[in-house]
Structure formats: structure tokens, C-alpha cells
Write an enzyme that holds these catalytic residues in place. Structure first.
Site, PDB file in Angstrom:
ATOM      1  N   ASP A  34       0.854  -1.186   0.000  1.00  0.00           N
ATOM      2  CA  ASP A  34       0.000   0.000   0.000  1.00  0.00           C
ATOM      3  C   ASP A  34       0.888   1.232   0.000  1.00  0.00           C
ATOM      4  O   ASP A  34       2.043   1.165   0.434  1.00  0.00           O
ATOM      5  CB  ASP A  34      -0.923   0.013   1.223  1.00  0.00           C
ATOM      6  CG  ASP A  34      -2.196   0.813   0.973  1.00  0.00           C
ATOM      7  OD1 ASP A  34      -2.098   2.038   0.762  1.00  0.00           O
ATOM      8  OD2 ASP A  34      -3.284   0.224   0.995  1.00  0.00           O
ATOM      9  N   GLY A  74      -6.248  -2.885  -4.276  1.00  0.00           N
ATOM     10  CA  GLY A  74      -5.749  -1.521  -4.409  1.00  0.00           C
ATOM     11  C   GLY A  74      -6.531  -0.699  -5.414  1.00  0.00           C
ATOM     12  O   GLY A  74      -7.022  -1.210  -6.423  1.00  0.00           O
ATOM     13  N   GLY A  75      -6.624   0.600  -5.133  1.00  0.00           N
ATOM     14  CA  GLY A  75      -7.321   1.508  -6.037  1.00  0.00           C
ATOM     15  C   GLY A  75      -8.237   2.436  -5.265  1.00  0.00           C
ATOM     16  O   GLY A  75      -8.419   2.297  -4.056  1.00  0.00           O
ATOM     17  N   SER A  77     -11.529   3.518  -3.829  1.00  0.00           N
ATOM     18  CA  SER A  77     -12.697   2.729  -3.437  1.00  0.00           C
ATOM     19  C   SER A  77     -13.989   3.529  -3.488  1.00  0.00           C
ATOM     20  O   SER A  77     -15.042   3.023  -3.087  1.00  0.00           O
ATOM     21  CB  SER A  77     -12.495   2.167  -2.029  1.00  0.00           C
ATOM     22  OG  SER A  77     -12.328   3.208  -1.085  1.00  0.00           O
ATOM     23  N   ASN A 114     -20.446  -4.052  -6.630  1.00  0.00           N
ATOM     24  CA  ASN A 114     -21.832  -4.000  -7.098  1.00  0.00           C
ATOM     25  C   ASN A 114     -22.056  -2.829  -8.040  1.00  0.00           C
ATOM     26  O   ASN A 114     -22.991  -2.834  -8.837  1.00  0.00           O
ATOM     27  CB  ASN A 114     -22.799  -3.952  -5.912  1.00  0.00           C
ATOM     28  CG  ASN A 114     -22.704  -2.681  -5.088  1.00  0.00           C
ATOM     29  OD1 ASN A 114     -23.443  -1.721  -5.296  1.00  0.00           O
ATOM     30  ND2 ASN A 114     -21.797  -2.655  -4.128  1.00  0.00           N
ATOM     31  N   HIS A 115     -21.169  -1.824  -7.983  1.00  0.00           N
ATOM     32  CA  HIS A 115     -21.357  -0.643  -8.822  1.00  0.00           C
ATOM     33  C   HIS A 115     -20.995  -0.882 -10.284  1.00  0.00           C
ATOM     34  O   HIS A 115     -21.308  -0.048 -11.136  1.00  0.00           O
ATOM     35  CB  HIS A 115     -20.601   0.533  -8.228  1.00  0.00           C
ATOM     36  CG  HIS A 115     -21.124   0.907  -6.882  1.00  0.00           C
ATOM     37  ND1 HIS A 115     -22.386   1.424  -6.693  1.00  0.00           N
ATOM     38  CD2 HIS A 115     -20.581   0.752  -5.641  1.00  0.00           C
ATOM     39  CE1 HIS A 115     -22.592   1.620  -5.404  1.00  0.00           C
ATOM     40  NE2 HIS A 115     -21.521   1.213  -4.744  1.00  0.00           N
ATOM     41  N   TYR A 142     -16.383   5.111 -11.141  1.00  0.00           N
ATOM     42  CA  TYR A 142     -15.897   4.010 -10.312  1.00  0.00           C
ATOM     43  C   TYR A 142     -16.450   2.682 -10.810  1.00  0.00           C
ATOM     44  O   TYR A 142     -15.719   1.694 -10.956  1.00  0.00           O
ATOM     45  CB  TYR A 142     -16.311   4.260  -8.860  1.00  0.00           C
ATOM     46  CG  TYR A 142     -16.062   3.093  -7.927  1.00  0.00           C
ATOM     47  CD1 TYR A 142     -14.782   2.738  -7.551  1.00  0.00           C
ATOM     48  CD2 TYR A 142     -17.136   2.359  -7.408  1.00  0.00           C
ATOM     49  CE1 TYR A 142     -14.552   1.673  -6.686  1.00  0.00           C
ATOM     50  CE2 TYR A 142     -16.922   1.302  -6.543  1.00  0.00           C
ATOM     51  CZ  TYR A 142     -15.626   0.960  -6.182  1.00  0.00           C
ATOM     52  OH  TYR A 142     -15.419  -0.093  -5.332  1.00  0.00           O
ATOM     53  N   SER A 171     -20.656  -4.689   0.141  1.00  0.00           N
ATOM     54  CA  SER A 171     -20.025  -3.703   1.033  1.00  0.00           C
ATOM     55  C   SER A 171     -19.455  -4.459   2.218  1.00  0.00           C
ATOM     56  O   SER A 171     -20.174  -5.213   2.869  1.00  0.00           O
ATOM     57  CB  SER A 171     -21.038  -2.659   1.503  1.00  0.00           C
ATOM     58  OG  SER A 171     -22.215  -3.275   2.005  1.00  0.00           O
ATOM     59  N   ARG A 182     -29.625   0.164   3.594  1.00  0.00           N
ATOM     60  CA  ARG A 182     -29.062  -0.488   2.399  1.00  0.00           C
ATOM     61  C   ARG A 182     -28.102  -1.619   2.770  1.00  0.00           C
ATOM     62  O   ARG A 182     -28.004  -2.627   2.066  1.00  0.00           O
ATOM     63  CB  ARG A 182     -28.361   0.559   1.537  1.00  0.00           C
ATOM     64  CG  ARG A 182     -27.587   0.018   0.332  1.00  0.00           C
ATOM     65  CD  ARG A 182     -27.074   1.177  -0.516  1.00  0.00           C
ATOM     66  NE  ARG A 182     -25.928   0.797  -1.334  1.00  0.00           N
ATOM     67  CZ  ARG A 182     -26.003   0.106  -2.460  1.00  0.00           C
ATOM     68  NH1 ARG A 182     -27.182  -0.282  -2.915  1.00  0.00           N
ATOM     69  NH2 ARG A 182     -24.907  -0.198  -3.142  1.00  0.00           N
TER      70      ARG A 182
END
Length: 274
Positions: A34, A74-75, A77, A114-115, A142, A171, A182
């Protein structure tokens, strides 16, 4: 000598931090990468800490050397600018996959979301839930980046024979309370998350797989069949927190109709809600 060395990118993030103690095993070294500072080893941990970016080809080449599997967390979020999303999430994932390929790493697990299917309607889910391989309908930049890494994973399996498992995570937090109502649908408990990663690490010759990363929540709309084929068994259920959320308003409108919830109406390129 360790029996297994697993590289985890983004190991200082929310999911990486939750998985670090849960993926510790005798005979396993966790190589944790990281840009952010990470705690030193404690309590008998067998870890190797690397401070580097997933966008750095030289650093990723060194990080992948001698590795048996990569868990790529990584990335960014959350929603970010297109330029940042392209650089870190898409190009960064390509850098990770290329480094893994060159190092002969046989298995890569990619964290999707899920996005990537955020504009799928919740009522598309059948009796068994929304299939894990539903075609992308991203809700944000994203989400586009997650759809792109799914495609990259498929390419690297088909071209190079690498085992690639893509997890569309709902999530993953200590509890679903941070997400409000949610979370009763989307939550992947940390313990279930570790069970899922263990299944992905141990299943023989999975090829290319798309699976959902959620707990067996009473209100889930996602299929668990694909993950269960790999040996995953959820033991947690977000419904145990339902009473603590009873006084909060349930999502309405677009946020209630689509998989992506509030991401579907949040501004593109801006920090989005959970």
C-alpha cells in the site's frame, strides 16, 4: 520456508485491514502493499510490508516475485475524477496483472463491486438472486473502472491461462450500520469475507469466475450460487442488525430501484456516498 505467499494490494484500506488478521495462517506469508503506512508485524504475524503504488510497474514486478496468489484490493474505493480513476483503478489493475503474468503468478483475485452493475434494477433478481455474471451496467466512473477490471481479468485468463476470480463486493465493513438500511442487503461480513477469499485461494483450477461477495443476508438480492461453487459458505446475516436500523428511513426512488443505490444519482467524478 513458507508454503504459500499471498500478495495483497491496497492492504491498508478498509477491506485489506479487515482481512489482514483473518487471512493469517501457519505456513502463509502475507505480502502487504500500500502507499499508506501499515502497522508492523505483531502477535506472530508473518508479513512483508511494501510501500508502493499499484501504478508503478517496477514496484509491482518486485512485489509479485515469488508469489503464489494476488488479492488485488488496491485503487480508489469511491468515486473520483475520470483521470484518477483511469490512472489508479484501470491502468493500475493492468499493471498488477501484467506483473503477475510476467512473474508466473498462477492466480489473481480481483475486487470488483456492485457498482459495475449499479444500473441493474433490483427487481431483475430472480428467486436465486441477480446472477454474478450479469453484464455490466455501471453507475459511476468508479463502476466503469470495476467493469473494466472484470474485462481485464477475463483477458488475462483467456490469453495467458491465469486463474482469475473477480468478486463483485457488496459492502465489507465491521457491521452494516455504517450503510444504513441499504447495508441489510449488501453487507459482506469481515468473517464471511475471509471465508470467501479462502475459498478463492484454495479452489482447484477455477479458470475465470465472476462471483458476488455478500453474506447470506435475509434481504440480499445477489446470487450466492457461483461463490458457493467455489466452496464459500456464509455464516453471517445482516438481519441481526435490523432492529438498530428500524428508525431510519428506507431508501426511496432511484436509490431503492437500482443495485447501485445512491451512486446512481450522485454527481460523476465527485466523492460519492456509501
Amino acid at each position: 520456508m513458507a508454503d504459500q505467499r499471498v500478495l495483497i494490494t491496497g492492504s491498508a484500506g478498509i477491506v485489506g485491514t479487515l482481512m489482514r488478521p483473518r487471512l493469517r495462517r501457519s505456513g502463509r506469508v502475507l505480502r502487504l502493499l500500500d502507499l499508506a503506512a501499515q502497522p508492523e508485524a505483531s502477535g506472530g504475524e508473518d508479513v512483508e510490508l511494501i510501500t508502493a503504488s499499484v501504478t508503478d510497474p517496477e514496484a509491482m514486478a518486485k512485489a509479485c516475485a515469488g508469489v503464489d496468489a494476488v488479492i488485488h484490493l488496491g485503487g480508489h474505493s469511491r468515486e473520483s475524477s475520470w483521470e484518477a480513476t483511469l490512472d489508479v483503478n484501470i491502468n493500475g489493475t493492468h499493471t498488477v496483472l501484467e506483473a503477475a503474468r510476467a512473474a508466473g503468478v498462477p492466480r489473481v483475485i480481483l475486487a470488483s463491486s456492485n457498482h459495475s452493475v449499479g444500473f441493474r434494477r433490483n427487481d431483475e433478481a430472480g428467486a436465486d438472486g441477480l446472477p454474478a455474471d450479469s453484464t455490466p451496467r455501471p453507475d459511476t466512473y468508479y463502476g466503469v473502472s470495476k467493469a473494466a477490471i472484470e474485462a481485464l481479468g477475463s483477458l488475462y485468463h483467456s490469453r495467458f491461462g491465469m486463474d482469475v476470480i473477480v468478486i463483485r463486493i457488496g459492502s465489507c465493513f465491521e457491521s452494516p450500520l455504517v450503510l444504513g438500511p441499504r447495508g441489510l442487503t449488501t453487507w459482506l461480513s469481515p468473517d464471511d469475507g475471509a471465508r470467501l477469499f479462502e475459498a478463492c485461494l484454495s479452489y482447484p483450477s477455477p479458470g475465470y469466475r465472476l462471483i458476488w461477495g455478500v453474506s447470506d443476508n435475509t434481504r440480499r438480492i445477489y446470487s450466492l450460487a457461483e461463490a458457493e461453487e467455489l466452496g464459500y459458505k456464509s455464516l453471517d446475516n445482516a438481519e441481526t442488525y435490523a432492529d438498530q436500523l428500524a428508525d431510519l428511513p428506507a431508501p426511496t426512488g432511484v436509490a431503492a430501484e437500482y443495485v447501485g443505490g445512491p451512486f446512481c444519482t450522485a454527481p460523476l467524478g465527485a466523492h460519492n456516498p456509501l
